[in-house]
Scaffold this active site. Structure first.
Site, PDB file in Angstrom:
ATOM      1  CG  ASP A 169      41.081  39.748  36.542  1.00 13.78           C
ATOM      2  OD1 ASP A 169      40.615  40.746  35.777  1.00 13.78           O
ATOM      3  OD2 ASP A 169      40.462  39.619  37.470  1.00 13.78           O
ATOM      4  NE  ARG A 215      35.122  35.026  39.091  1.00 15.87           N
ATOM      5  CZ  ARG A 215      35.093  36.461  38.817  1.00 15.87           C
ATOM      6  NH1 ARG A 215      35.324  37.351  39.693  1.00 15.87           N
ATOM      7  NH2 ARG A 215      34.982  36.910  37.493  1.00 15.87           N
ATOM      8  CD  GLN A 256      32.161  43.531  37.065  1.00 17.80           C
ATOM      9  OE1 GLN A 256      31.380  44.153  36.056  1.00 17.80           O
ATOM     10  NE2 GLN A 256      32.515  42.320  36.756  1.00 17.80           N
ATOM     11  N   GLY A 283      37.417  40.817  41.909  1.00 16.74           N
ATOM     12  CA  GLY A 283      38.597  41.677  41.693  1.00 16.74           C
ATOM     13  C   GLY A 283      39.781  41.107  42.258  1.00 16.74           C
ATOM     14  CG  ASN A 297      40.997  44.220  33.350  1.00 13.27           C
ATOM     15  OD1 ASN A 297      41.012  43.983  34.476  1.00 13.27           O
ATOM     16  ND2 ASN A 297      40.666  45.458  33.051  1.00 13.27           N
ATOM     17  CE  LYS A 298      35.096  41.546  34.544  1.00 15.26           C
ATOM     18  NZ  LYS A 298      34.483  39.962  34.626  1.00 15.26           N
TER      19      LYS A 298
HETATM   20  O1  MRU Z   1      34.897  39.766  37.159  1.00 16.57           O
HETATM   21  P1  MRU Z   1      35.686  40.731  38.300  1.00 16.57           P
HETATM   22  O2  MRU Z   1      34.682  41.639  38.676  1.00 16.57           O
HETATM   23  O3  MRU Z   1      36.311  39.839  39.291  1.00 16.57           O
HETATM   24  O4  MRU Z   1      36.767  41.194  37.335  1.00 16.57           O
HETATM   25  C1  MRU Z   1      37.645  42.087  37.997  1.00 16.57           C
HETATM   26  C2  MRU Z   1      38.386  42.791  36.959  1.00 16.57           C
HETATM   27  O5  MRU Z   1      38.611  42.617  35.649  1.00 16.57           O
HETATM   28  C3  MRU Z   1      39.457  43.931  37.484  1.00 16.57           C
HETATM   29  O6  MRU Z   1      39.609  44.809  36.492  1.00 16.57           O
HETATM   30  C4  MRU Z   1      40.815  43.166  38.054  1.00 16.57           C
HETATM   31  O7  MRU Z   1      40.536  42.162  38.683  1.00 16.57           O
HETATM   32  C5  MRU Z   1      41.640  44.078  38.509  1.00 16.57           C
HETATM   33  S1  MRU Z   1      41.109  44.538  40.079  1.00 16.57           S
HETATM   34  C6  MRU Z   1      42.131  45.714  40.891  1.00 16.57           C
END
Ligand code: MRU
Length: 345
Positions: free
Chosen positions: A236, A88, A195, A46, A246-247
């Site tokens: 992100d 990352r 997630q 996140g 975003n995801k």
């Molecule tokens: O791969 P992740 O679990 O780190 O991805 C997270 C996301 O895409 C969240 O939606 C994003 O980081 C916002 S978290 C407040």
């Protein structure tokens, strides 16, 4: 309140998000390298949580440097920062936090190294504390967009676990509940890392916020049946024109929302804005392992040797975004102009 991560006595302790909700176990990181590994393997994940973890990782790195020479200290600190920065690529909060820590280190170089180490530790804890305050402010602004008696669909986990606490998208939902509104949530399971199923469903259930878990391919069905009133997701990285990384799967949700006339909101702190980028095509998209796609819970269900694609994020073009909820307020189009104003505030 749920503690995603904390920093005490030379240890950064994180709740292991790869094990939730089946097991609640903690991972203790004592070095910057261990923090970088925890970010890479998604023990902590996140965007804002990654930023906080990286800041704490820089501090751990600083504490381990054994020199009285400021030049040597700066060089070694840079190495710790590079290891963390390589963990990352997509969430800009990681780089934002490292840069902030580096600036603090530079400002300390006229004093003693011991004092610099202490100041860096304090700064990382400040970033942690600020993140919670920022999320609460975001929640206050964002909840005004949530009608009473409404159903919100969210994707991935943008909750307390994705931040120092309270959450961004889930912060908006929590603030709506705290304002006395009746809300229900659809949580997309969010393949492949789940997630939504593992973390969002768990967090909301723990808080007694009504939540129904759906697989990602059910989102369109529920939008068509009129059961979704609005979408709120996290981010992100947001480019200067308002394109949102975003995801993976967020883009599909946004396209479906447009087709059904449902407002699509993004909740993110201004540390997620990357105004150095003109548009989303310039955002690096992390490619993760094939195994995360072919396996669930360590068990393979796809043919051995199958070719796999695994972009971990996608870009939602600004035209599909109704508003971006930040700690400074709700930013609406034209994003190019208004995001700059928000960042400068
Ligand atoms: O791969 P992740 O679990 O780190 O991805 C997270 C996301 O895409 C969240 O939606 C994003 O980081 C916002 S978290 C407040």
């Amino acid at each position: 309140m749920l503690k995603t991560l904390e920093y005490t006595d030379g240890i950064v302790r994180m709740i292991d998000q790869t094990k939730l909700p089946v097991e609640t176990v903690y991972v203790d990181c004592k070095t910057s390298g261990e923090v970088a590994d925890a970010i890479k393997t998604m023990v902590v994940r996140g965007a804002p949580a990654i930023g906080v973890a990286a800041a704490m990782g820089v501090s751990l790195g600083a504490q381990s440097i054994n020199t009285d020479d400021p030049k040597q200290f700066a060089e070694e600190l840079e190495q710790h920062c590079s290891v963390l920065a390589a963990s990352r690529p997509t969430a800009v909060n990681l780089f934002w936090a490292i840069e902030r820590m580096k600036k603090v280190a530079e400002s300390c170089m006229n004093g003693s190294i011991e004092k610099a180490k202490e100041t860096l530790k304090e700064e990382s804890i400040r970033i942690w504390k600020e993140d919670i305050e920022i999320n609460k402010a975001m929640g206050k602004h964002g909840q005004e967009l949530v009608p009473d008696n409404s159903t919100i669909l969210t994707h991935c986990n943008a909750g307390a676990l994705a931040t120092a606490g309270y959450g961004t998208a889930l912060g908006v939902i929590r603030a709506a509940v705290e304002a006395g509104k009746k809300v229900r949530v659809f949580a997309d399971e969010t393949r492949p890392f789940l997630q939504g199923a593992r973390l969002t469903a768990w967090e909301l259930k723990e808080d007694d916020i009504p939540v129904r878990l759906i697989t990602d391919n059910m989102a369109g069905y529920f939008m068509r049946t009129g059961e979704v009133d609005l979408i709120v997701v996290g981010a992100d990285r947001i480019a200067g024109n308002g394109d949102v990384a975003n995801k993976i799967g967020t883009y599909s949700v946004a396209v479906l929302a447009k087709e059904h006339g449902i407002p699509f909101y993004v909740a993110a702190p201004t540390s997620t804005l990357d105004l150095s980028l003109d548009n989303g095509d310039q955002i690096p998209i992390e490619e993760r392992s094939a195994e995360e796609v072919t396996h669930i819970g360590g068990k393979r269900f796809a043919p051995e040797g199958i070719e796999v694609a695994h972009p971990a994020f996608d870009i939602t073009p600004n035209a599909l975004v109704h508003a971006i909820i930040t700690e400074k307020g709700v930013v609406r189009p034209p994003f190019k102009e208004n995001l700059r104003k928000a960042k400068a505030q």
